[in-house]
Design a protein around this motif. Sequence first.
Motif, PDB file in Angstrom:
ATOM      1  N   GLY A  30       0.789  -1.239   0.000  1.00 10.31           N
ATOM      2  CA  GLY A  30       0.000   0.000   0.000  1.00 10.31           C
ATOM      3  C   GLY A  30       0.817   1.284   0.000  1.00 10.31           C
ATOM      4  O   GLY A  30       0.276   2.370   0.225  1.00 10.31           O
ATOM      5  N   ALA A  31       2.131   1.189  -0.281  1.00  4.47           N
ATOM      6  CA  ALA A  31       2.973   2.394  -0.198  1.00  4.47           C
ATOM      7  C   ALA A  31       2.715   3.350  -1.361  1.00  4.47           C
ATOM      8  O   ALA A  31       2.565   2.926  -2.501  1.00  4.47           O
ATOM      9  CB  ALA A  31       4.443   1.984  -0.188  1.00  4.47           C
ATOM     10  N   SER A  32       2.685   4.657  -1.057  1.00  4.49           N
ATOM     11  CA  SER A  32       2.565   5.646  -2.133  1.00  4.49           C
ATOM     12  C   SER A  32       3.947   6.052  -2.633  1.00  4.49           C
ATOM     13  O   SER A  32       4.084   6.591  -3.727  1.00  4.49           O
ATOM     14  CB  SER A  32       1.794   6.875  -1.648  1.00  4.49           C
ATOM     15  N   ALA A  33       4.963   5.802  -1.823  1.00  5.24           N
ATOM     16  CA  ALA A  33       6.342   6.024  -2.265  1.00  5.24           C
ATOM     17  C   ALA A  33       7.208   4.897  -1.716  1.00  5.24           C
ATOM     18  O   ALA A  33       7.019   4.457  -0.583  1.00  5.24           O
ATOM     19  CB  ALA A  33       6.865   7.365  -1.760  1.00  5.24           C
ATOM     20  N   VAL A  68      11.920   6.375  -5.084  1.00  5.70           N
ATOM     21  CA  VAL A  68      12.835   7.442  -4.669  1.00  5.70           C
ATOM     22  C   VAL A  68      14.224   6.866  -4.422  1.00  5.70           C
ATOM     23  O   VAL A  68      14.378   5.923  -3.640  1.00  5.70           O
ATOM     24  CB  VAL A  68      12.331   8.117  -3.368  1.00  5.70           C
ATOM     25  N   SER A  69      15.214   7.453  -5.074  1.00  9.42           N
ATOM     26  CA  SER A  69      16.588   7.000  -4.867  1.00  9.42           C
ATOM     27  C   SER A  69      17.319   7.915  -3.892  1.00  9.42           C
ATOM     28  O   SER A  69      17.316   9.134  -4.058  1.00  9.42           O
ATOM     29  CB  SER A  69      17.332   6.995  -6.209  1.00  9.42           C
ATOM     30  N   THR A 117       4.949  16.768  -4.469  1.00  7.29           N
ATOM     31  CA  THR A 117       4.309  15.851  -3.506  1.00  7.29           C
ATOM     32  C   THR A 117       5.341  15.300  -2.527  1.00  7.29           C
ATOM     33  O   THR A 117       5.133  15.289  -1.306  1.00  7.29           O
ATOM     34  CB  THR A 117       3.619  14.677  -4.255  1.00  7.29           C
ATOM     35  N   LEU A 118       6.483  14.887  -3.068  1.00  9.26           N
ATOM     36  CA  LEU A 118       7.536  14.333  -2.204  1.00  9.26           C
ATOM     37  C   LEU A 118       8.146  15.428  -1.320  1.00  9.26           C
ATOM     38  O   LEU A 118       8.472  15.193  -0.154  1.00  9.26           O
ATOM     39  CB  LEU A 118       8.604  13.659  -3.076  1.00  9.26           C
ATOM     40  N   GLN A 119       8.270  16.617  -1.897  1.00 14.81           N
ATOM     41  CA  GLN A 119       8.795  17.758  -1.120  1.00 14.81           C
ATOM     42  C   GLN A 119       7.946  17.980   0.127  1.00 14.81           C
ATOM     43  O   GLN A 119       8.461  18.129   1.240  1.00 14.81           O
ATOM     44  CB  GLN A 119       8.779  19.013  -2.003  1.00 14.81           C
TER      45      GLN A 119
END
Length: 327
Positions: A66-69, A97-98, A158-160
């Motif tokens: 269920g992870a979004s990232a 994400v690396s 979004t990640l920020q």
Amino acid sequence: MLGAGSWGTTFAKVLADAGNDVVLWARRAEVAAEINKTRCNSGYLPGVVLPEGLRATGDAVEAMHGASAVVLAVPSQTLRENLAGWQPLLPPDATLVSLAKGVELSTLKRMSEVISEVADVPLEQVAVVSGPNLAKEIAAEQPTATVVACLDHDRAVTLQHACSTPYFRPYTNTDLVGIELAGACKNVIALACGMAVGLGFGHNTMSSLITRGLAETTRLGVALGADPMTFAGLAGLGDLVATCMSPLSRNRTFGERLGRGETLAQAQEAAHGQVSEGVKSCSSIRQLAARHGVEMPITDVVHRVCHEELAPIPAAAELLGRERKPE
Ligand SMILES: NC(=O)C1=CN([C@@H]2O[C@H](COP(=O)(O)OP(=O)(O)OC[C@H]3O[C@@H](n4cnc5c(N)ncnc54)[C@H](O)[C@@H]3O)[C@@H](O)[C@H]2O)C=CC1
Ligand SMILES: O=C(CO)COP(=O)(O)O
């Protein structure tokens, strides 16, 4: 978060402190058990208390459910193999994400290229976090900025938001090539700075290496299509200065040992299994530069000190004795 070393554990804490529900996968079951029981990862971050929103597991299925990232925090040279095993478990639209700062030895690819290829996702789905981010300082909640890079600006934003905390300030960037090359190359320059420290040289030498290191990194970046301004930013000059100047840097420490006359094997043993990415990336970056006809003299001597038995003193003499030219 896949990888519970120094940076994986620290960035998991950042994400949890930012209000996310974070599951941290550790390769060794005892590390996951220790984190869940004591809220500590004593092998990598002694004394750091991890937040409640962070749970550890030894089960990658559970970590990714269920992870979004999905954040990849394993060394550059094992990422391909690790990700191939995890590929069937990746949630379809998750941002990958690396955190790794290196260039793959066998293919000369950047981490985002490896991820896109192995996970079979478009590059727009891959993001990179890179900047002056010494794990121990961030784990201690010292103020730090970083860069979240993604070709898809909305995904970067979004990640920020997902990794913003009162002590951690991310900026966005869409220059994936520049951000990744800057992160990989600064480790090699930090090895050179460490050698300078080991030889007893001071800040003029360090500063000269940092500045000329930035020049050769920028040359490679421009040849590969990066924006030259990226190298003046947080993931460029910012990370270069932090890594080259800090005794916390594993790469600088590794170089310092070589500068003091230790062998590669002795320096490796002293690292206690922690990764100094520049030791391998000096070779892949040197090959990448040769492929594109770019001169990288510092990277070249670092490779030869690490892998071809060039001693640090003649290496320094060689750099100083190069053909004279305008800046
Ligand atoms: N430590 C730092 O301050 C920062 C590190 N980075 C980068 O993040 C990446 C990871 O670094 P760290 O967490 O610091 O390294 P580390 O050496 O502290 O931890 C590496 C993690 O990967 C795991 N690992 C090692 N080999 C593996 C394999 N074959 N398969 C699966 N897992 C494996 C280890 O068990 C450990 O959990 C590196 O590319 C590093 O350059 C980036 C920013 C800051
Ligand atoms: O990337 C880092 C700081 O931004 C960490 O550097 P080291 O891997 O040399 O410790």
